[in-house]
Design a protein around this motif. Structure first.
Motif, PDB file in Angstrom:
ATOM      1  N   GLU A  37       3.906   6.088  -3.414  1.00 20.31           N
ATOM      2  CA  GLU A  37       3.407   7.123  -2.269  1.00 20.31           C
ATOM      3  C   GLU A  37       4.157   8.593  -2.557  1.00 20.31           C
ATOM      4  O   GLU A  37       3.365   9.613  -2.830  1.00 20.31           O
ATOM      5  N   THR A  38       5.525   8.222  -2.888  1.00 19.84           N
ATOM      6  CA  THR A  38       6.408   9.577  -3.378  1.00 19.84           C
ATOM      7  C   THR A  38       5.846  10.135  -4.819  1.00 19.84           C
ATOM      8  O   THR A  38       5.630  11.259  -4.571  1.00 19.84           O
TER       9      THR A  38
ATOM     10  N   ASP B 206      -4.350   7.743 -12.243  1.00 24.45           N
ATOM     11  CA  ASP B 206      -3.222   6.636 -12.106  1.00 24.45           C
ATOM     12  C   ASP B 206      -2.087   6.858 -10.798  1.00 24.45           C
ATOM     13  O   ASP B 206      -2.021   5.816 -10.254  1.00 24.45           O
ATOM     14  N   LEU B 207      -1.929   7.882 -10.514  1.00 22.75           N
ATOM     15  CA  LEU B 207      -1.228   7.950  -9.535  1.00 22.75           C
ATOM     16  C   LEU B 207      -1.832   7.700  -8.133  1.00 22.75           C
ATOM     17  O   LEU B 207      -1.037   6.981  -7.247  1.00 22.75           O
ATOM     18  N   LEU B 208      -3.145   7.983  -7.928  1.00 20.61           N
ATOM     19  CA  LEU B 208      -3.661   8.080  -6.711  1.00 20.61           C
ATOM     20  C   LEU B 208      -4.020   6.403  -6.738  1.00 20.61           C
ATOM     21  O   LEU B 208      -3.972   5.699  -5.396  1.00 20.61           O
TER      22      LEU B 208
ATOM     23  N   ALA C   9      -0.543   0.224  -3.100  1.00 16.72           N
ATOM     24  CA  ALA C   9       0.539   0.223  -2.231  1.00 16.72           C
ATOM     25  C   ALA C   9       0.099   0.177  -0.939  1.00 16.72           C
ATOM     26  O   ALA C   9       1.100   0.184  -0.064  1.00 16.72           O
ATOM     27  N   GLY C  10      -1.218   0.611  -0.558  1.00 12.10           N
ATOM     28  CA  GLY C  10      -1.592   1.060   1.036  1.00 12.10           C
ATOM     29  C   GLY C  10      -1.006   2.327   1.397  1.00 12.10           C
ATOM     30  O   GLY C  10      -0.961   2.363   2.702  1.00 12.10           O
ATOM     31  N   THR C  11      -0.416   3.424   0.466  1.00 13.48           N
ATOM     32  CA  THR C  11      -0.180   4.386   1.138  1.00 13.48           C
ATOM     33  C   THR C  11      -1.018   5.603   1.146  1.00 13.48           C
ATOM     34  O   THR C  11      -0.539   6.635   1.728  1.00 13.48           O
ATOM     35  N   VAL C  12      -2.404   5.259   0.445  1.00 10.52           N
ATOM     36  CA  VAL C  12      -3.187   6.303   0.426  1.00 10.52           C
ATOM     37  C   VAL C  12      -4.607   5.585   0.766  1.00 10.52           C
ATOM     38  O   VAL C  12      -4.829   4.438   0.471  1.00 10.52           O
ATOM     39  N   ARG C  13      -5.537   6.303   1.579  1.00  6.76           N
ATOM     40  CA  ARG C  13      -6.699   5.698   1.947  1.00  6.76           C
ATOM     41  C   ARG C  13      -7.416   5.063   0.842  1.00  6.76           C
ATOM     42  O   ARG C  13      -7.561   5.680  -0.284  1.00  6.76           O
TER      43      ARG C  13
END
Length: 185
Positions: free
Chosen positions: A80-81, A128-130, A136-140
């Motif tokens: 997420e970070t 990759d970051l997305l 990790a469940g931190t972005v839709r």
């Protein structure tokens, strides 16, 4: 392979050129850039035959630094970070590069020319970051790379072309980031 002293001189020239361009725009003189970098004009011209080549190298260097940042974040930060920090970094860089972008456009230089490989690497880094943040469940999970790139472009254009105070841009990014996070039920 470039010698270490030549690499240092090149880096000093790029840094000086960016500062002089910020101060003087298109009227920036090559001798002023060389002086600010602490090198001779001949050294400057050995690295960059024209002012336009120098400016294009600044753009390329900035993208390389962003790509290095993406790699560092992916290796050291929570997903997420890493995703949101990199997104914000790209937007902040867009705001800082306005004088350079204006100068290049004013000189009729296409800032995207010759950057096909870098653009592909940037898309891969963002993807990759997305994907890491989504796993990790931190972005839709219903957001794909095209939507992220569209949001990134809009936020970057606002930072680059708008005269918004930093607080407005920060708050806008906070709202945008909230929209990218999964809803908690």
């Amino acid at each position: 392979m470039i010698r270490s002293d030549a690499a240092r001189n090149r880096a000093k020239v790029l840094e000086a050129a960016e500062a002089v361009l910020d101060e003087h725009g298109l009227s920036a003189r090559m001798d002023e850039i060389a002086h600010r970098a602490g090198v001779g004009v001949g050294t400057l011209y050995r690295h960059f035959a024209t002012k336009e080549a120098l400016y294009q190298a600044i753009v390329t260097s900035r993208v390389d630094l962003l790509l290095e940042q993406a790699t560092r974040l992916q290796a050291t930060a929570a997903p997420e970070t890493a995703f949101f920090t990199f997104f914000a970094q790209i937007v902040a860089d867009a705001g800082r590069k306005k004088p350079l972008t204006d100068a290049l456009r004013g000189a009729g230089i296409d800032i995207k020319a010759g950057q096909t490989q870098q653009q592909a690497r940037m898309r891969t880094a963002i993807a990759d970051l997305l994907h890491n943040a989504q796993r990790a469940g931190t972005v839709r999970s219903d957001i794909g790379l095209p939507e992220v790139l569209a949001l990134l472009r809009g936020a970057s254009m606002a930072a680059e072309t708008g005269d918004y105070p930093a607080a407005v841009l920060d708050q806008s990014l906070a709202v945008l980031f909230d929209g990218l996070k999964p809803t908690r039920s």
